[in-house]
Design a protein around this motif. Sequence first.
Motif, PDB file in Angstrom:
ATOM      1  N   ALA A  61       0.830  -1.208   0.000  1.00 28.45           N
ATOM      2  CA  ALA A  61       0.000   0.000   0.000  1.00 28.45           C
ATOM      3  C   ALA A  61       0.862   1.256   0.000  1.00 28.45           C
ATOM      4  CB  ALA A  61      -0.937  -0.006   1.205  1.00 28.45           C
ATOM      5  N   LEU A  62       1.905   1.293   0.826  1.00 33.64           N
ATOM      6  CA  LEU A  62       2.785   2.457   0.857  1.00 33.64           C
ATOM      7  C   LEU A  62       3.483   2.653  -0.480  1.00 33.64           C
ATOM      8  CD1 LEU A  62       4.358   1.975   4.406  1.00 33.64           C
ATOM      9  CD2 LEU A  62       2.710   3.738   3.741  1.00 33.64           C
ATOM     10  N   ALA A  63       3.946   1.562  -1.079  1.00 34.73           N
ATOM     11  CA  ALA A  63       4.605   1.651  -2.381  1.00 34.73           C
ATOM     12  C   ALA A  63       3.657   2.165  -3.460  1.00 34.73           C
ATOM     13  CB  ALA A  63       5.170   0.296  -2.778  1.00 34.73           C
ATOM     14  N   ALA A  64       2.352   1.899  -3.284  1.00 32.30           N
ATOM     15  CA  ALA A  64       1.346   2.358  -4.240  1.00 32.30           C
ATOM     16  C   ALA A  64       0.861   3.777  -3.941  1.00 32.30           C
ATOM     17  CB  ALA A  64       0.166   1.395  -4.250  1.00 32.30           C
ATOM     18  N   GLY A  65       1.468   4.423  -2.935  1.00 34.96           N
ATOM     19  CA  GLY A  65       1.118   5.801  -2.631  1.00 34.96           C
ATOM     20  C   GLY A  65      -0.071   5.973  -1.723  1.00 34.96           C
ATOM     21  N   LYS A  66      -0.425   4.924  -0.991  1.00 33.45           N
ATOM     22  CA  LYS A  66      -1.561   4.999  -0.077  1.00 33.45           C
ATOM     23  C   LYS A  66      -1.077   5.244   1.354  1.00 33.45           C
ATOM     24  CE  LYS A  66      -3.851   2.959  -3.594  1.00 33.45           C
ATOM     25  NZ  LYS A  66      -3.335   2.962  -4.956  1.00 33.45           N
ATOM     26  N   HIS A  67      -1.866   5.981   2.144  1.00 38.73           N
ATOM     27  CA  HIS A  67      -1.669   6.054   3.580  1.00 38.73           C
ATOM     28  C   HIS A  67      -2.212   4.761   4.190  1.00 38.73           C
ATOM     29  CE1 HIS A  67      -0.721  10.324   3.220  1.00 38.73           C
ATOM     30  NE2 HIS A  67      -1.800  10.457   2.472  1.00 38.73           N
ATOM     31  N   VAL A  68      -1.682   4.383   5.365  1.00 33.27           N
ATOM     32  CA  VAL A  68      -2.054   3.101   5.966  1.00 33.27           C
ATOM     33  C   VAL A  68      -2.459   3.285   7.427  1.00 33.27           C
ATOM     34  CG1 VAL A  68      -1.237   0.817   6.645  1.00 33.27           C
ATOM     35  CG2 VAL A  68      -0.587   1.757   4.426  1.00 33.27           C
ATOM     36  N   PHE A  69      -3.621   2.723   7.756  1.00 33.96           N
ATOM     37  CA  PHE A  69      -4.061   2.571   9.143  1.00 33.96           C
ATOM     38  C   PHE A  69      -4.137   1.081   9.416  1.00 33.96           C
ATOM     39  CE2 PHE A  69      -7.277   2.058  12.454  1.00 33.96           C
ATOM     40  CZ  PHE A  69      -6.822   2.958  13.406  1.00 33.96           C
ATOM     41  N   CYS A  70      -3.470   0.626  10.472  1.00 34.20           N
ATOM     42  CA  CYS A  70      -3.330  -0.812  10.718  1.00 34.20           C
ATOM     43  C   CYS A  70      -3.749  -1.166  12.133  1.00 34.20           C
ATOM     44  CB  CYS A  70      -1.872  -1.213  10.491  1.00 34.20           C
ATOM     45  SG  CYS A  70      -1.551  -2.986  10.597  1.00 34.20           S
ATOM     46  N   GLU A  71      -4.444  -2.265  12.287  1.00 38.37           N
ATOM     47  CA  GLU A  71      -4.720  -2.791  13.613  1.00 38.37           C
ATOM     48  C   GLU A  71      -3.405  -3.217  14.280  1.00 38.37           C
ATOM     49  OE1 GLU A  71      -7.413  -3.208  15.679  1.00 38.37           O
ATOM     50  OE2 GLU A  71      -8.371  -1.847  14.266  1.00 38.37           O
ATOM     51  N   LYS A  72      -3.410  -3.242  15.608  1.00 36.07           N
ATOM     52  CA  LYS A  72      -2.215  -3.710  16.314  1.00 36.07           C
ATOM     53  C   LYS A  72      -2.110  -5.220  16.145  1.00 36.07           C
ATOM     54  CE  LYS A  72      -4.789  -5.699  19.478  1.00 36.07           C
ATOM     55  NZ  LYS A  72      -4.824  -7.187  19.543  1.00 36.07           N
ATOM     56  N   PRO A  73      -0.883  -5.769  16.247  1.00 37.28           N
ATOM     57  CA  PRO A  73       0.389  -5.078  16.352  1.00 37.28           C
ATOM     58  C   PRO A  73       0.820  -4.544  14.992  1.00 37.28           C
ATOM     59  CG  PRO A  73       0.777  -7.408  16.134  1.00 37.28           C
ATOM     60  CD  PRO A  73      -0.719  -7.245  16.168  1.00 37.28           C
ATOM     61  N   LEU A  74       1.805  -3.643  14.990  1.00 37.31           N
ATOM     62  CA  LEU A  74       2.305  -3.149  13.716  1.00 37.31           C
ATOM     63  C   LEU A  74       2.802  -4.298  12.860  1.00 37.31           C
ATOM     64  CD1 LEU A  74       3.211  -0.848  11.836  1.00 37.31           C
ATOM     65  CD2 LEU A  74       5.314  -0.689  13.186  1.00 37.31           C
ATOM     66  N   ALA A  75       3.549  -5.214  13.457  1.00 34.20           N
ATOM     67  CA  ALA A  75       4.152  -6.310  12.685  1.00 34.20           C
ATOM     68  C   ALA A  75       4.424  -7.493  13.591  1.00 34.20           C
ATOM     69  CB  ALA A  75       5.453  -5.833  12.041  1.00 34.20           C
ATOM     70  N   LEU A  76       4.872  -8.588  12.988  1.00 34.88           N
ATOM     71  CA  LEU A  76       5.197  -9.792  13.752  1.00 34.88           C
ATOM     72  C   LEU A  76       6.479  -9.635  14.545  1.00 34.88           C
ATOM     73  CD1 LEU A  76       4.431 -12.691  11.220  1.00 34.88           C
ATOM     74  CD2 LEU A  76       2.930 -11.719  12.966  1.00 34.88           C
ATOM     75  N   ASP A  77       7.426  -8.844  14.033  1.00 35.49           N
ATOM     76  CA  ASP A  77       8.714  -8.710  14.700  1.00 35.49           C
ATOM     77  C   ASP A  77       9.358  -7.375  14.358  1.00 35.49           C
ATOM     78  OD1 ASP A  77       9.945  -9.006  12.129  1.00 35.49           O
ATOM     79  OD2 ASP A  77       9.948 -11.179  12.358  1.00 35.49           O
ATOM     80  N   THR A  78      10.502  -7.128  14.954  1.00 36.27           N
ATOM     81  CA  THR A  78      11.191  -5.852  14.788  1.00 36.27           C
ATOM     82  C   THR A  78      11.625  -5.618  13.353  1.00 36.27           C
ATOM     83  OG1 THR A  78      11.978  -5.892  17.071  1.00 36.27           O
ATOM     84  CG2 THR A  78      13.203  -4.533  15.532  1.00 36.27           C
TER      85      THR A  78
END
Length: 374
Positions: free
Chosen positions: A100-117
């Motif tokens: 989504a970011l690469a396609a120029g979109k803003h992103v709202f994401c549920e927690k957690p941000l990611a699986l790991d650091t």
Amino acid sequence: MASSPSAGPASRSSSPGTPLRVGVVGLGMGSVHVEAYAAMPDVEVIALAGKEVDRLAELGAEYAVPHLLADWADLVALPDLDIVSIATPNALHHPITMAALAAGKHVFCEKPLALDTAQAREMVAAAVEHDRVLEVAFNHRRRADIQYAKRYLDEVGIGRIYHARASWKRRAGIPGLRSWFTSKRMAGGGALIDLGPHVLDSLLFLLGERKVVAVSAVAHGELGRAGYGAMDRSEQMASDTGAFEVEDLASALFRFDDGSSAAFEITWAGHTVDDEDISIELLGVDGGLRVFVPRYASDDTLRIFRDVAGRPVDIAPDVHVPGGEHPLVIAEFIEHVRSGQWQHHRGDFALHRTEVLDACYRSAAEGREIRLEP
């Protein structure tokens, strides 16, 4: 000079009065996203993506969403989309966000941000590279009792806070013994990565964003493997293995950069009196403060402890928690997108929370204290 792929959305989302066009991925918590966006002026939900065919049609019809898609990649590829809102199993947060970011979109994401650091750092770096907003749904800090406590700490204070205790404890709260929540590949972990982000976010918010520099943790999955502690949540997406592969209890000691500390415990299940109890207790030199929320209580959840004229005094502020924090988080995200000041909203604070939880998992697996990188 040729325009970058992100030029279109950038000009649209920074223009007052121009409708922001949103696509939501995921049909469980995603329905909360859709409802929140639909209630806002100049925001349009134009696409939904999800595998549940009947639910996709139902939610699409309820909110008159024109694009109903089975594959999230097709949603991200829509050219007239400004925002991708992610409410999927944890394993999909990273790939959807990066696309989504690469396609120029803003992103709202549920927690957690990611699986790991490592994943989280890539996501934040991508938000910077593509000049887009990346935010995570930390809605518990918007509770009225948490907000009151933060104002009290800032305006009155309790002296130097040298230790804290923070927990979320359930008696029977495993969200499906064979759901995606109990799959290591799909969820990344169990109770800690599920409930932990909310408690950790609220704790760090109250502490003024102190940095955790060291973690010592343990994790156990005894009850889930024995078949105890399940919620009645048959609607959850099934896991890919049908096995209980994660922890139902995690406990940790945090060391902060200012020398203070915190005891942190998260449980999905336990043969105990605790039953959906959330607690954050701060111990200061001149006073103490505790937010205690049994079973999502709305009243009588905050206590302040001080000495007055040499005698202990308990203060019980009259604070009502009306609920509805999730739409507040989404509304704030929309404000940030509209502001055009995107450099302050790249997911950095969510990154540190992922680093801390990741360190907990590493500490539990390796049986030693883990130092976080500065």
